[in-house]
Write a protein that holds these residues in place. Structure first.
Motif, PDB file in Angstrom:
ATOM      1  N   LEU A  42      10.073  16.084  13.579  1.00 50.16           N
ATOM      2  CA  LEU A  42      10.645  14.743  13.418  1.00 50.16           C
ATOM      3  C   LEU A  42       9.922  13.553  13.054  1.00 50.16           C
ATOM      4  O   LEU A  42      10.514  12.627  12.239  1.00 50.16           O
ATOM      5  CB  LEU A  42      11.549  14.298  14.692  1.00 50.16           C
ATOM      6  CG  LEU A  42      12.343  15.431  15.478  1.00 50.16           C
ATOM      7  CD1 LEU A  42      13.134  15.118  16.688  1.00 50.16           C
ATOM      8  CD2 LEU A  42      13.711  15.494  14.480  1.00 50.16           C
ATOM      9  N   ASP A  43       8.559  13.568  13.467  1.00 51.69           N
ATOM     10  CA  ASP A  43       7.899  12.653  13.191  1.00 51.69           C
ATOM     11  C   ASP A  43       7.475  12.526  11.618  1.00 51.69           C
ATOM     12  O   ASP A  43       7.312  11.779  10.957  1.00 51.69           O
ATOM     13  CB  ASP A  43       6.431  12.691  14.043  1.00 51.69           C
ATOM     14  CG  ASP A  43       6.714  12.026  15.412  1.00 51.69           C
ATOM     15  OD1 ASP A  43       7.778  11.415  15.763  1.00 51.69           O
ATOM     16  OD2 ASP A  43       5.942  12.391  16.235  1.00 51.69           O
ATOM     17  N   ALA A  44       7.307  13.685  11.223  1.00 46.75           N
ATOM     18  CA  ALA A  44       7.129  14.148   9.594  1.00 46.75           C
ATOM     19  C   ALA A  44       8.188  13.621   8.637  1.00 46.75           C
ATOM     20  O   ALA A  44       7.857  13.173   7.792  1.00 46.75           O
ATOM     21  CB  ALA A  44       6.429  15.526   9.650  1.00 46.75           C
ATOM     22  N   ARG A  75      16.893  10.040  20.997  1.00 48.97           N
ATOM     23  CA  ARG A  75      16.019   9.886  20.106  1.00 48.97           C
ATOM     24  C   ARG A  75      16.323   8.883  18.867  1.00 48.97           C
ATOM     25  O   ARG A  75      15.512   8.615  18.052  1.00 48.97           O
ATOM     26  CB  ARG A  75      15.618  11.171  19.404  1.00 48.97           C
ATOM     27  CG  ARG A  75      14.541  12.005  20.455  1.00 48.97           C
ATOM     28  CD  ARG A  75      13.314  11.583  20.635  1.00 48.97           C
ATOM     29  NE  ARG A  75      12.797  11.086  19.257  1.00 48.97           N
ATOM     30  CZ  ARG A  75      11.658  12.142  18.902  1.00 48.97           C
ATOM     31  NH1 ARG A  75      11.499  13.267  19.268  1.00 48.97           N
ATOM     32  NH2 ARG A  75      11.196  11.580  17.402  1.00 48.97           N
ATOM     33  N   THR A 132      10.329  17.360   4.059  1.00 48.71           N
ATOM     34  CA  THR A 132       9.165  16.749   4.232  1.00 48.71           C
ATOM     35  C   THR A 132       8.629  15.930   2.863  1.00 48.71           C
ATOM     36  O   THR A 132       8.080  14.853   2.888  1.00 48.71           O
ATOM     37  CB  THR A 132       8.106  17.623   4.805  1.00 48.71           C
ATOM     38  OG1 THR A 132       8.039  18.870   4.126  1.00 48.71           O
ATOM     39  CG2 THR A 132       8.439  18.093   6.296  1.00 48.71           C
ATOM     40  N   ARG A 144      10.892  12.996   1.917  1.00 51.51           N
ATOM     41  CA  ARG A 144      10.426  11.886   2.592  1.00 51.51           C
ATOM     42  C   ARG A 144       8.961  11.327   2.058  1.00 51.51           C
ATOM     43  O   ARG A 144       8.953   9.962   2.086  1.00 51.51           O
ATOM     44  CB  ARG A 144      10.029  11.995   4.108  1.00 51.51           C
ATOM     45  CG  ARG A 144       9.583  11.138   5.217  1.00 51.51           C
ATOM     46  CD  ARG A 144      10.623   9.878   4.972  1.00 51.51           C
ATOM     47  NE  ARG A 144      11.546   9.874   5.779  1.00 51.51           N
ATOM     48  CZ  ARG A 144      12.859   9.146   5.496  1.00 51.51           C
ATOM     49  NH1 ARG A 144      13.102   8.372   4.290  1.00 51.51           N
ATOM     50  NH2 ARG A 144      14.142   9.453   6.113  1.00 51.51           N
ATOM     51  N   ASP A 192       8.935  17.650  18.190  1.00 55.36           N
ATOM     52  CA  ASP A 192       8.736  16.064  17.677  1.00 55.36           C
ATOM     53  C   ASP A 192       7.651  15.729  16.717  1.00 55.36           C
ATOM     54  O   ASP A 192       7.765  14.861  15.837  1.00 55.36           O
ATOM     55  CB  ASP A 192       7.861  15.484  19.075  1.00 55.36           C
ATOM     56  CG  ASP A 192       8.913  15.144  20.336  1.00 55.36           C
ATOM     57  OD1 ASP A 192      10.288  15.135  19.758  1.00 55.36           O
ATOM     58  OD2 ASP A 192       8.448  14.855  21.205  1.00 55.36           O
ATOM     59  N   THR A 193       6.768  16.977  16.391  1.00 53.33           N
ATOM     60  CA  THR A 193       6.001  16.920  15.141  1.00 53.33           C
ATOM     61  C   THR A 193       6.647  16.865  13.915  1.00 53.33           C
ATOM     62  O   THR A 193       6.438  16.013  12.986  1.00 53.33           O
ATOM     63  CB  THR A 193       5.081  17.818  15.517  1.00 53.33           C
ATOM     64  OG1 THR A 193       5.586  19.232  15.314  1.00 53.33           O
ATOM     65  CG2 THR A 193       3.856  17.713  16.349  1.00 53.33           C
ATOM     66  N   ARG A 210      11.079  11.973   9.693  1.00 58.05           N
ATOM     67  CA  ARG A 210      11.779  10.989   9.957  1.00 58.05           C
ATOM     68  C   ARG A 210      13.233  10.775   9.452  1.00 58.05           C
ATOM     69  O   ARG A 210      13.711   9.759   8.806  1.00 58.05           O
ATOM     70  CB  ARG A 210      10.955   9.688   9.598  1.00 58.05           C
ATOM     71  CG  ARG A 210       9.703   9.691   9.961  1.00 58.05           C
ATOM     72  CD  ARG A 210       8.939   8.204   9.560  1.00 58.05           C
ATOM     73  NE  ARG A 210       9.148   7.802   8.268  1.00 58.05           N
ATOM     74  CZ  ARG A 210       8.380   7.977   7.312  1.00 58.05           C
ATOM     75  NH1 ARG A 210       7.279   9.045   7.549  1.00 58.05           N
ATOM     76  NH2 ARG A 210       8.771   7.453   6.138  1.00 58.05           N
TER      77      ARG A 210
END
Length: 228
Positions: free
Chosen positions: A159-161, A185, A133, A136, A156-157, A163
């Motif tokens: 993966l969204d953080a 995905r 994290t 990124r 998902d949270t 990326r």
């Protein structure tokens, strides 16, 4: 054909996370080498997997309690190998670099040393969420491979953080369904560690994008045959 990644170099033949191990991985057909990064007491990124210097180096201290000079004075008993710095590896090893940084505070320094060596663009960043994290946030364009223990994918949270461009699931917990869900995905699938021909053949059948291996000679015939 999957990307073949030497896990800490070629650890069955040379001491893991050393320059001889990483260079031997290249000779054995690896496309990339994975290695672990920690910091010395004076803030230099070094290659080391464990939390202490005990294994291989016979020093009970954590690397953060030893200066770079003290760490580089350590030698393996038989072959005399030593712990390299990240800067040395980036200069000497021409393959793609798969960097498993264990310390989120070290992210800017790792990026700076890779950039100074002209190696940042050929580096992937792999490992745990708490470090990735930060990677990124610090490097929006970084190639990130998020390690996870399957068969379920990360939430998902997360993966969204992070990326990530790819996930890295342990081979012994990976399923074909995991690969399919990742693809849905838009994520490539890596796996670790694949150390025999049967597992390599299964990884091929599932469409794995990258195989991390301790035993490169055991898997290269299978993977090379796929590209023939």
């Amino acid at each position: 054909m999957p990307i073949l990644v030497g896990h800490r170099g070629a650890p069955l033949r040379r001491t893991e996370n050393t320059i001889p191990s990483l260079l031997l991985a290249a000779e054995l057909g690896a496309d990339a080498v994975e290695f672990d990064v920690r910091a010395s007491a004076d803030g230099h990124p070094i290659l080391l997997h464990d939390r202490t210097l005990q294994r291989f180096w016979n020093d009970p201290r954590m690397p953060g309690a030893a200066s770079l000079a003290e760490i580089q004075a350590l030698r393996t008993e038989v072959t005399g190998e030593r712990i390299p710095t990240l800067a040395e590896v980036a200069e000497v090893v021409a393959l793609r670099l798969v960097v498993d940084n264990k310390n989120p505070d070290l992210v800017p320094t790792v990026a700076a040393e890779l950039r100074a060596a002209g190696a940042l663009e050929r580096s992937w960043f792999i490992g745990e969420p708490e470090v990735l994290t930060v990677v990124r946030a610090h490097q929006p364009e970084a190639e990130i491979v998020l390690s996870w223990v399957g068969p379920d994918l990360p939430p998902d949270t997360l993966l969204d953080a992070v990326r990530p461009q790819a996930l890295n699931l342990r081979w012994d917990s990976l399923t074909e369904e995991s690969v399919e869900r990742a693809a849905a995905r838009g994520l490539r699938m890596w796996t670790y560690c694949v150390d025999d021909a049967q597992a390599a053949a299964q990884a091929l059948a599932w469409g794995i994008a990258a195989v991390i291996s301790n035993d490169l000679p055991a898997v290269t015939p299978v993977l090379a045959g796929a590209s023939a």
